[in-house]
Design an enzyme around this catalytic site. Sequence first.
Site, mmCIF file in Angstrom:
data_model
loop_
_atom_site.group_PDB
_atom_site.id
_atom_site.type_symbol
_atom_site.label_atom_id
_atom_site.label_comp_id
_atom_site.label_asym_id
_atom_site.label_seq_id
_atom_site.Cartn_x
_atom_site.Cartn_y
_atom_site.Cartn_z
ATOM 1 C CD1 TRP A 314 -3.073 1.319 0.737
ATOM 2 C CD2 TRP A 314 -1.570 2.445 1.943
ATOM 3 N NE1 TRP A 314 -3.595 2.556 1.006
ATOM 4 C CE2 TRP A 314 -2.698 3.260 1.738
ATOM 5 C CE3 TRP A 314 -0.494 2.946 2.677
ATOM 6 C CZ2 TRP A 314 -2.783 4.557 2.247
ATOM 7 C CZ3 TRP A 314 -0.569 4.238 3.182
ATOM 8 C CH2 TRP A 314 -1.698 5.022 2.970
ATOM 9 C CG HIS A 315 3.197 2.509 3.298
ATOM 10 N ND1 HIS A 315 2.510 1.564 4.028
ATOM 11 C CD2 HIS A 315 3.131 3.655 4.023
ATOM 12 C CE1 HIS A 315 2.062 2.111 5.147
ATOM 13 N NE2 HIS A 315 2.417 3.373 5.171
ATOM 14 N N GLY A 316 3.870 1.656 -1.292
ATOM 15 C CA GLY A 316 4.617 1.927 -2.510
ATOM 16 C C GLY A 316 4.863 0.681 -3.330
ATOM 17 C CG PHE A 462 1.761 7.092 0.239
ATOM 18 C CD1 PHE A 462 2.741 6.817 -0.690
ATOM 19 C CD2 PHE A 462 2.106 7.084 1.571
ATOM 20 C CE1 PHE A 462 4.038 6.541 -0.305
ATOM 21 C CE2 PHE A 462 3.405 6.808 1.981
ATOM 22 C CZ PHE A 462 4.368 6.554 1.039
#
Length: 462
Positions: A314-316, A462
């Site tokens: 989810w973060h990257g 994000f």
Amino acid sequence: MVFSSLMFMCIFLPIVLIAYNLSKNLTYKNIILVVVSLFFYAWGEPIWVILLIFSALVDYINGLIIDKYYARPKATIALIASLVINLGLLGVFKYSGFFIDNINMLLHTSIPNPNFALPIGISFYTFQTLSYTIDMYRGHTRVQKSFLNFLAYVSMFPQLVAGPIVRYSDIAREIDDRKVTTEDFAYGVKRFTAGMCKKVMLANSAGSVASMLLESTRLTVASSWIGIIMYTFQIYFDFSGYSDMAIGMGRMLGFHFGENFKYPYISRNITEFWRRWHISLSSFFRDYVYIPLGGNRYRPILNIFIVWMLTGLWHGSSWNFIFWGLFYGILLFIEKTLFKQKLQNIPTPLCHIYTMFFVIIGWALFYFTDLGSLWIFLKSAFGVGAALYDLTAVSAICANLWLLIICIIASTPLPAIAYNFICKKSEIFAAITQPILVIAGLGACFILLVGQTYNPFLYFRF
């Protein structure tokens, strides 16, 4: 447009607040909120604002279908459509390039990489719209029949691009019926100012030191640790400062957002750290992924690793974020199994040291998106092929020792406890100092923003 910019502080926000309060009519307020929020988003993403509106429209329609056919097959189909469309869009725009590059590398193929520009805040507003349809399907919230009101929820500029993740059920009543009291507005201004000070005074200052040291071609043991510790404070004050500003502006507009940070760096273990850090994200994965997978009742260890791999992704879309997520999955697995009882018997100071050591190492995994650079850092930090210190590290710590001390104190509840204690003893002191601190804080931030060139928002993409 970011909150910590002169354009936002001096032009956008004052105009929004004036226009928003010209009428007490709720429909008028929601129209103004939608217009200014879409303008705010289009300022940075003039094309992908269409994607935001499309995502809102998809889940607005799916919500109507779920409400009409509640507990029947068509409601399930609508929920599946919501999941497929939203996660599909997120996958295409955020992860397609990552997966294509890895397939090409592993299979020696030459699949074209679309190289989509990542729409700002797509991870946040995707989770928000999904929370609406899932809660509708579960019967936890009522349908929103006005698309204007639903779009106001999805596009709300205070938390649109970097959170906190606000569930529809938390503000459903305020979308349809709210008022801004004098107390709420005053609290919002104070909270916004506190967040701005965190961002401009502390995060930017710590971040400039961290970048100088960690991006050096010759890391030493000292420069590695000083740099990553400064980054540890940068990311906390950056993200918690943004959340404070979002919560403050939400209160000015009549919304009550939940807390997103509760002094995570005073935690005694990793489990507690994730109860205090990015609370809206942790609770989202708990309620919508971990518990549906079986939670603590069925395959808890596997569920932990699934959740934390997804949290990392989810973060990257790069391997370092996956490793970062799995790193915390392993730590939480160890805490919940091997050392579940032993941690309770360890003295509190040692628990804090243990927690912060692994949190800092975790931020190294987060910082270095290039695995080669990450490996060089880890070797340097633990003295493998690196000098103990150099002149750069010595001068950095000497010049910024005051900043490090302030960051340590400011990341604890001690300043708030001391201030609130004094205010309770003297109402006059509170009445005099609060407006002075707000004016002084905003004034100092304004002056710093005029001269600063280093002003990133770490969670902005994000």
